[in-house]
Design a protein around this motif. Structure first.
Motif, PDB file in Angstrom:
ATOM      1  N   PRO A 376       6.829  12.425  -8.960  1.00 38.15           N
ATOM      2  CA  PRO A 376       6.185  11.153  -8.604  1.00 38.15           C
ATOM      3  C   PRO A 376       6.653   9.960  -9.424  1.00 38.15           C
ATOM      4  N   HIS A 377       7.007  10.152 -10.701  1.00 41.65           N
ATOM      5  CA  HIS A 377       7.413   9.008 -11.515  1.00 41.65           C
ATOM      6  C   HIS A 377       8.741   8.425 -11.047  1.00 41.65           C
ATOM      7  N   ARG A 378       9.459   9.137 -10.185  1.00 46.46           N
ATOM      8  CA  ARG A 378      10.720   8.621  -9.641  1.00 46.46           C
ATOM      9  C   ARG A 378      10.531   7.901  -8.304  1.00 46.46           C
ATOM     10  N   TRP A 379       9.325   7.885  -7.790  1.00 48.96           N
ATOM     11  CA  TRP A 379       9.081   7.221  -6.514  1.00 48.96           C
ATOM     12  C   TRP A 379       9.235   5.711  -6.659  1.00 48.96           C
ATOM     13  N   THR A 380       9.657   5.077  -5.585  1.00 48.71           N
ATOM     14  CA  THR A 380       9.641   3.620  -5.529  1.00 48.71           C
ATOM     15  C   THR A 380       8.205   3.151  -5.371  1.00 48.71           C
ATOM     16  N   SER A 381       8.002   1.860  -5.570  1.00 50.14           N
ATOM     17  CA  SER A 381       6.650   1.310  -5.409  1.00 50.14           C
ATOM     18  C   SER A 381       6.116   1.575  -4.004  1.00 50.14           C
ATOM     19  N   ARG A 382       6.973   1.439  -3.001  1.00 53.25           N
ATOM     20  CA  ARG A 382       6.543   1.668  -1.628  1.00 53.25           C
ATOM     21  C   ARG A 382       6.195   3.134  -1.405  1.00 53.25           C
ATOM     22  N   LEU A 408      -8.219  -6.668  -0.565  1.00 53.81           N
ATOM     23  CA  LEU A 408      -8.456  -5.357   0.037  1.00 53.81           C
ATOM     24  C   LEU A 408      -7.282  -4.931   0.921  1.00 53.81           C
ATOM     25  N   LEU A 409      -6.763  -5.859   1.719  1.00 54.12           N
ATOM     26  CA  LEU A 409      -5.772  -5.522   2.745  1.00 54.12           C
ATOM     27  C   LEU A 409      -4.328  -5.709   2.283  1.00 54.12           C
ATOM     28  N   ALA A 410      -4.111  -6.134   1.051  1.00 58.28           N
ATOM     29  CA  ALA A 410      -2.765  -6.475   0.593  1.00 58.28           C
ATOM     30  C   ALA A 410      -1.800  -5.299   0.710  1.00 58.28           C
ATOM     31  N   THR A 411      -2.201  -4.112   0.249  1.00 61.27           N
ATOM     32  CA  THR A 411      -1.304  -2.961   0.300  1.00 61.27           C
ATOM     33  C   THR A 411      -1.041  -2.539   1.737  1.00 61.27           C
ATOM     34  N   ALA A 412      -2.086  -2.479   2.554  1.00 71.28           N
ATOM     35  CA  ALA A 412      -1.913  -2.089   3.952  1.00 71.28           C
ATOM     36  C   ALA A 412      -0.952  -3.041   4.665  1.00 71.28           C
ATOM     37  N   ARG A 413      -1.088  -4.327   4.414  1.00 76.10           N
ATOM     38  CA  ARG A 413      -0.204  -5.300   5.059  1.00 76.10           C
ATOM     39  C   ARG A 413       1.229  -5.149   4.563  1.00 76.10           C
ATOM     40  N   ALA A 414       1.404  -4.872   3.272  1.00 72.87           N
ATOM     41  CA  ALA A 414       2.754  -4.682   2.732  1.00 72.87           C
ATOM     42  C   ALA A 414       3.422  -3.466   3.357  1.00 72.87           C
ATOM     43  N   LEU A 415       2.613  -2.479   3.737  1.00 71.04           N
ATOM     44  CA  LEU A 415       3.146  -1.266   4.369  1.00 71.04           C
ATOM     45  C   LEU A 415       3.239  -1.394   5.885  1.00 71.04           C
ATOM     46  N   GLY A 416       2.789  -2.527   6.416  1.00 74.91           N
ATOM     47  CA  GLY A 416       2.833  -2.727   7.864  1.00 74.91           C
ATOM     48  C   GLY A 416       1.780  -1.941   8.614  1.00 74.91           C
ATOM     49  N   ARG A 417       0.667  -1.656   7.971  1.00 77.48           N
ATOM     50  CA  ARG A 417      -0.392  -0.864   8.591  1.00 77.48           C
ATOM     51  C   ARG A 417      -1.560  -1.761   9.000  1.00 77.48           C
ATOM     52  N   ASP A 418      -2.069  -1.529  10.183  1.00 74.36           N
ATOM     53  CA  ASP A 418      -3.216  -2.281  10.688  1.00 74.36           C
ATOM     54  C   ASP A 418      -4.489  -1.636  10.136  1.00 74.36           C
ATOM     55  N   ALA A 419      -5.132  -2.298   9.202  1.00 71.65           N
ATOM     56  CA  ALA A 419      -6.304  -1.713   8.541  1.00 71.65           C
ATOM     57  C   ALA A 419      -7.518  -2.625   8.608  1.00 71.65           C
ATOM     58  N   GLU A 420      -7.505  -3.628   9.485  1.00 73.98           N
ATOM     59  CA  GLU A 420      -8.604  -4.593   9.556  1.00 73.98           C
ATOM     60  C   GLU A 420      -9.938  -3.891   9.842  1.00 73.98           C
ATOM     61  N   ARG A 421      -9.953  -3.025  10.852  1.00 77.30           N
ATOM     62  CA  ARG A 421     -11.212  -2.370  11.212  1.00 77.30           C
ATOM     63  C   ARG A 421     -11.707  -1.469  10.083  1.00 77.30           C
ATOM     64  N   ARG A 422     -10.794  -0.695   9.520  1.00 82.59           N
ATOM     65  CA  ARG A 422     -11.177   0.166   8.396  1.00 82.59           C
ATOM     66  C   ARG A 422     -11.682  -0.661   7.231  1.00 82.59           C
ATOM     67  N   GLY A 423     -10.992  -1.773   6.966  1.00 82.08           N
ATOM     68  CA  GLY A 423     -11.397  -2.615   5.851  1.00 82.08           C
ATOM     69  C   GLY A 423     -12.797  -3.165   6.031  1.00 82.08           C
ATOM     70  N   GLY A 460      -4.940   4.322   3.861  1.00 84.39           N
ATOM     71  CA  GLY A 460      -4.755   5.689   4.320  1.00 84.39           C
ATOM     72  C   GLY A 460      -3.864   6.558   3.464  1.00 84.39           C
ATOM     73  N   PRO A 461      -4.117   6.656   2.141  1.00 88.06           N
ATOM     74  CA  PRO A 461      -3.277   7.508   1.288  1.00 88.06           C
ATOM     75  C   PRO A 461      -3.595   8.986   1.492  1.00 88.06           C
ATOM     76  N   ASP A 462      -2.672   9.839   1.053  1.00 90.29           N
ATOM     77  CA  ASP A 462      -2.900  11.290   1.077  1.00 90.29           C
ATOM     78  C   ASP A 462      -3.642  11.752  -0.173  1.00 90.29           C
ATOM     79  N   LEU A 463      -3.423  11.040  -1.271  1.00 90.43           N
ATOM     80  CA  LEU A 463      -3.969  11.417  -2.572  1.00 90.43           C
ATOM     81  C   LEU A 463      -4.758  10.237  -3.124  1.00 90.43           C
ATOM     82  N   LEU A 464      -6.012  10.473  -3.496  1.00 96.46           N
ATOM     83  CA  LEU A 464      -6.902   9.420  -3.987  1.00 96.46           C
ATOM     84  C   LEU A 464      -7.280   9.746  -5.427  1.00 96.46           C
ATOM     85  N   LEU A 465      -6.874   8.876  -6.352  1.00 96.53           N
ATOM     86  CA  LEU A 465      -7.103   9.079  -7.782  1.00 96.53           C
ATOM     87  C   LEU A 465      -8.056   8.007  -8.286  1.00 96.53           C
TER      88      LEU A 465
END
Length: 520
Positions: A376-382, A408-423, A460-465
């Motif tokens: 994981p430490h080698r992953w890019t920010s995206r 709230l929506l900054a990360t979702a928008r950077a990833l191109g994900r529609d998260a308005e309803r979830r937000g 919508g992450p797979d892992l929540l820390l």
């Protein structure tokens, strides 16, 4: 000390944070402020310290008098809700000494007092330890030591034990009690959980929606049910519980139901849609179940060693050794427990790919790694953002944007994900709907932590820390936070929460207990 008709409205706000507050304290009195998260407790403490406008501009009416004078800052000893915000020096000893130096305490008296307070508040680090390498709990104790060192008349504490394990919290309460008794201090402290504090105070003042809604005497370590106001002890318990107060002996709150689909991992969005397509499941079934099974191991961790800080040139980094062996599993909550300063936050940062391990194993397994590195430490920010949702111990570190909704929506928008309803759904669930268009820098500590949780989940992450996700929460806010955590696990997210909260840990399928290892 006198507060009369105090109203405070931040610049640009439509409603005041404090509204027509009256409060009178006699010298040596000890008062516990409580009430719902965001109710105005921290703002009232800053008003008493004379620093109401230090962090933001606004309009104040009414008056505040301490010793017959208007407080101008520097007269009272104030421990902030975020202890890191009050740190000013590079080392622990210098930070504790700072207030005494500003009060012109003789140097011959400063350092013996610093040494004494390091021990009294239970710090296991020395005076030369770098402030940047402190855990959240250690920072809280350093801040408390600095406040106790310089207190002379009025001591103001904002949730002084919120980041501490039970043993450390008990030691801090003893230190506060000793200081108040030895120097005849007037004490005003804000806390959500009354356990342990009631024997130390004379009054309980409840602040809700910016107003003082109750002022109750405390006798013999308990509330006086015969005080003017409620008709009976049952009425008193009902009223305090409705204001979110954690009362000893009252049944604990339970997680609120939250729809799993607002927390579902984006990587399985198509699976979710096809699984529910044409389903006759009821709304309640959708709230309490998931259309897909968890159980896949996402991340493997074993005996991790992580450098806690980035030392100055020529210095040696302190290394945290986390003796743990675990797989982080989709659809499961795991709690990381241990004493303050043992390395829980450092471990979470390594799991998130934010710290490079210097030993041991942190391995992303195929369901999580996918096309990326298994390290994981080698992953890019995206790549990190795509896979991980992270709530840091200081929730303000996750804020970006001019409004809570934008942040709230900054990360979702950077990833191109529609998260308005979830937000929108998450903000309503977490009691943040009314502050969606407010600056995230104007939130209370509890509100900021809930915004950080929503921000970590919404894309919508797979892992929540989660690092101390229930700190600073009243009973209802705790139930909302716990409901989101449970919903994320039902949705197939692997959830890891570092916490001192036994009630939250009870929701976990597994407890990972860290013990203090040898630091290099």
């Amino acid at each position: 000390m006198l507060v009369r008709g105090l109203t405070w409205t931040p610049l640009g706000a439509r409603t005041p944070v404090l509204a027509d507050v009256d409060l009178r304290l006699e010298p040596g009195e000890r008062v516990l402020l409580t009430g719902p998260s965001g109710g105005g407790k921290s703002t009232l403490l800053r008003a008493l310290a004379g620093v109401l406008d230090a962090a933001e501009s606004g309009e104040a009416t009414g008056e505040v008098r301490v010793g017959g004078e208007t407080p101008l800052g520097g007269g009272a000893a104030l421990l902030l809700q975020d202890p890191g915000a009050g740190q000013v020096a590079e080392t622990v000893g210098r930070d504790i000494a700072f207030g005494m130096e500003n009060r012109a305490v003789p140097r011959t008296a400063i350092w013996p007092r610093v040494r004494s307070l390091v021990g009294r508040v239970g710090l296991s680090v020395g005076q030369e330890h770098r402030v940047a390498a402190l855990s959240g709990g250690e920072s809280q104790r350093v801040g408390l030591a600095g406040s106790l060192a310089s207190a002379d008349g009025l001591l103001l504490l904002d949730e002084p034990t919120s980041m501490l394990d039970p043993d450390a919290a008990a030691r801090v309460r003893d230190s506060v009690a000793d200081a108040v008794a030895d120097r005849a201090l007037t004490l005003v402290l804000a806390e959500h959980r009354l356990d342990g504090w009631l024997p130390l105070v004379d009054r309980l003042v409840v602040v809700a929606a910016g107003r003082m809604v109750a002022d109750l005497p405390v006798r013999g370590g308990g509330l006086d049910a015969h005080a003017p106001g409620p008709d009976s002890a049952a009425d008193l318990v009902r009223d305090l519980t409705s204001w979110g107060v954690w009362l000893p002996g009252v049944p604990e709150p339970t997680p609120w139901p939250v729809a799993a689909d607002v927390c579902a991992p984006h990587s399985r969005a198509l699976v979710d849609a096809s699984a529910w397509s044409g389903s006759r499941a009821s709304a309640r079934e959708r709230e309490t179940s998931s259309p897909f099974a968890g159980g896949a191991a996402l991340l493997r961790v074993k005996d991790v060693a992580v450098a806690r800080d980035r030392p100055r040139r020529g210095a040696v980094a302190s290394v945290v050794h986390c003796r743990v062996e675990a797989d982080l599993v989709a659809g499961q909550v795991q709690a990381v427990l241990g004493a303050s300063g043992v390395g829980k936050s450092t471990l979470l940062a390594a799991l998130a790919g934010l710290r490079r391990p210097v030993g041991g194993v942190v391995e992303a397994l195929p369901p999580l790694a996918r096309e990326a590195s298994t390290h994981p430490h080698r992953w890019t920010s995206r790549q990190v953002a795509t896979r991980v949702g992270y709530v840091p111990q200081r929730p303000q570190a996750s804020v970006i944007g001019g409004t809570c909704r934008a942040s709230l929506l900054a990360t979702a928008r950077a990833l191109g994900r529609d998260a308005e309803r979830r937000g929108d759904a998450l903000m309503e669930q977490l009691g943040l709907g009314a502050v969606a268009d407010r600056s995230p820098y104007r939130l209370s500590g509890g509100e900021a932590r809930r915004l950080a949780l929503a921000t970590a989940v919404v894309h919508g992450p797979d892992l929540l820390l989660l690092d101390e996700p229930t700190v600073g929460q009243d009973r209802d806010a705790w139930a909302a936070v716990a409901g989101v955590i449970e919903a994320a696990a039902r949705a197939g997210v692997a959830v890891v929460a570092a916490t001192h909260d036994d009630l939250l840990a009870d929701l976990a399928a597994r407890r990972i207990v860290l013990t203090r290892g040898a630091d290099a």
